[in-house]
Design a protein around this motif. Sequence first.
Motif, short mmCIF file in Angstrom:
data_model
loop_
_atom_site.label_atom_id
_atom_site.label_comp_id
_atom_site.label_asym_id
_atom_site.label_seq_id
_atom_site.Cartn_x
_atom_site.Cartn_y
_atom_site.Cartn_z
N ASP A 1 0.84 -1.19 0.00
CA ASP A 1 0.00 0.00 0.00
C ASP A 1 0.88 1.25 0.00
O ASP A 1 1.83 1.36 0.79
N HIS A 2 0.54 2.19 -0.90
CA HIS A 2 1.28 3.45 -0.95
C HIS A 2 0.95 4.30 0.29
O HIS A 2 -0.21 4.32 0.73
N PRO A 3 1.92 5.00 0.85
CA PRO A 3 1.66 5.79 2.06
C PRO A 3 0.71 6.95 1.86
O PRO A 3 0.24 7.55 2.83
N GLY A 4 0.44 7.31 0.62
CA GLY A 4 -0.47 8.43 0.39
C GLY A 4 0.29 9.69 0.00
O GLY A 4 1.52 9.69 -0.14
N PRO A 5 -0.42 10.80 -0.18
CA PRO A 5 0.21 12.02 -0.68
C PRO A 5 1.18 12.63 0.32
O PRO A 5 1.07 12.42 1.53
N SER A 6 2.10 13.40 -0.20
CA SER A 6 3.01 14.15 0.65
C SER A 6 2.21 15.11 1.53
O SER A 6 1.28 15.75 1.05
#
Length: 401
Positions: free
Chosen positions: A87-92
């Motif tokens: 899973d990608h950590p999400g936006p900066s």
Amino acid sequence: MLACSRIAASARRGERANVRTLAGNAAPLSLYALTVANSGDGKDTADRPALRPIHDHQREAGKRHAQDMAAYEDAKSQRKKGDPPPDHPGPSPYRIAADLTIEGMRRSFAEGIAAQGIFSTEAGAVLAGHAMTPEQRTKTAANLCGLWDRGHLSVVRAGGGRTERYGVRLSAHLLIQPAALGDVLADEVLSGIGFWPRFLLAWPAPLAPRVFKPWRPENSPAIRQYWADCTRLLSRPLPDDCDGLPVIELDAQATQRVAAFFEDMEQQGRMGALREVQPFALRATEQACRIAGVLACFAGADVIDDQTAVCGAALSAHSLDNWQAALSGKADPAPVWALTLYRWLVERVGWVSLRDVSRLGPNSLRALDRRNEAIDRLEALDLVEFDGGNIKATGVDHARR
């Protein structure tokens, strides 16, 4: 401090709501502001407590995101064939920056959250930086105008793919010393495309000598409450698209109040005392609605009442007064050019060739006609002397500097 906190508030409220303007549109709760004040008049002193909650939040969120990204990259490198992707950590999570280029801003929105801001107490780095060079100035201004209007990024670059981001919000507060302004306020292109008319301007008179009074922001109940409200708002999850957020409406009395302000601005801007700053006057009503929307939303209200509309109109009118005063000498920018050149010459020891003034001097004086006009003004005041093709400032003893 009040002005800084209002603009800082817009950076958070823009991600929570939109506002209905008198024209019937749902506009972003984004504010752009320019504050001009002398060195030592407290720009940084006001800015620090206003932005402290955002910096604290950004510092901690940035650390967590860096750790999450490292874990994500590690999981990708160890992934075996057939395993599901991690899973990608999400936006900066970064919300504010102190400088910008258009390419950098586009990337920040492409990779980051939907509501961001440009806040700088040394705005000379912005107004004299790469984004505002003569070659980049129009592009930068046009993009910032589009974000203020619609909150939509749409870019196609050969080899660079496409960036299409709806519902983004940008707020800005640039604090600067008068000497660092250069010629940007008098730039016909910036005013002509509506860049400066989208900015609220505060240009207070220089401070009188002050009397020491012990003060710490953490001891102020009002500031502690402001920090608590900021922390509460920052803890809420962010939408990816702010266009679908609730719309704050003007109630009946507020609508009448803003309608009267609109008609006054139309009359004064088109036929009256504000004709010289017409683009500013004709946008003053939307500015009033946006300011009132920020105030209402920060207070937890879902409508703009009459008193809040009064505040929005008063602050918008105050900005208009400042713009009218600031641009009163717009027809003759030569004194600003002359002062800029003299300050540059003072920093040089000995003679400087006229060619080097054009090649190495201030950006605003690289054009030959501006350079010559500045030199003529200084010569008329006996502030420069010449030796063939060389020039130097008079009245300067570098041995004592």
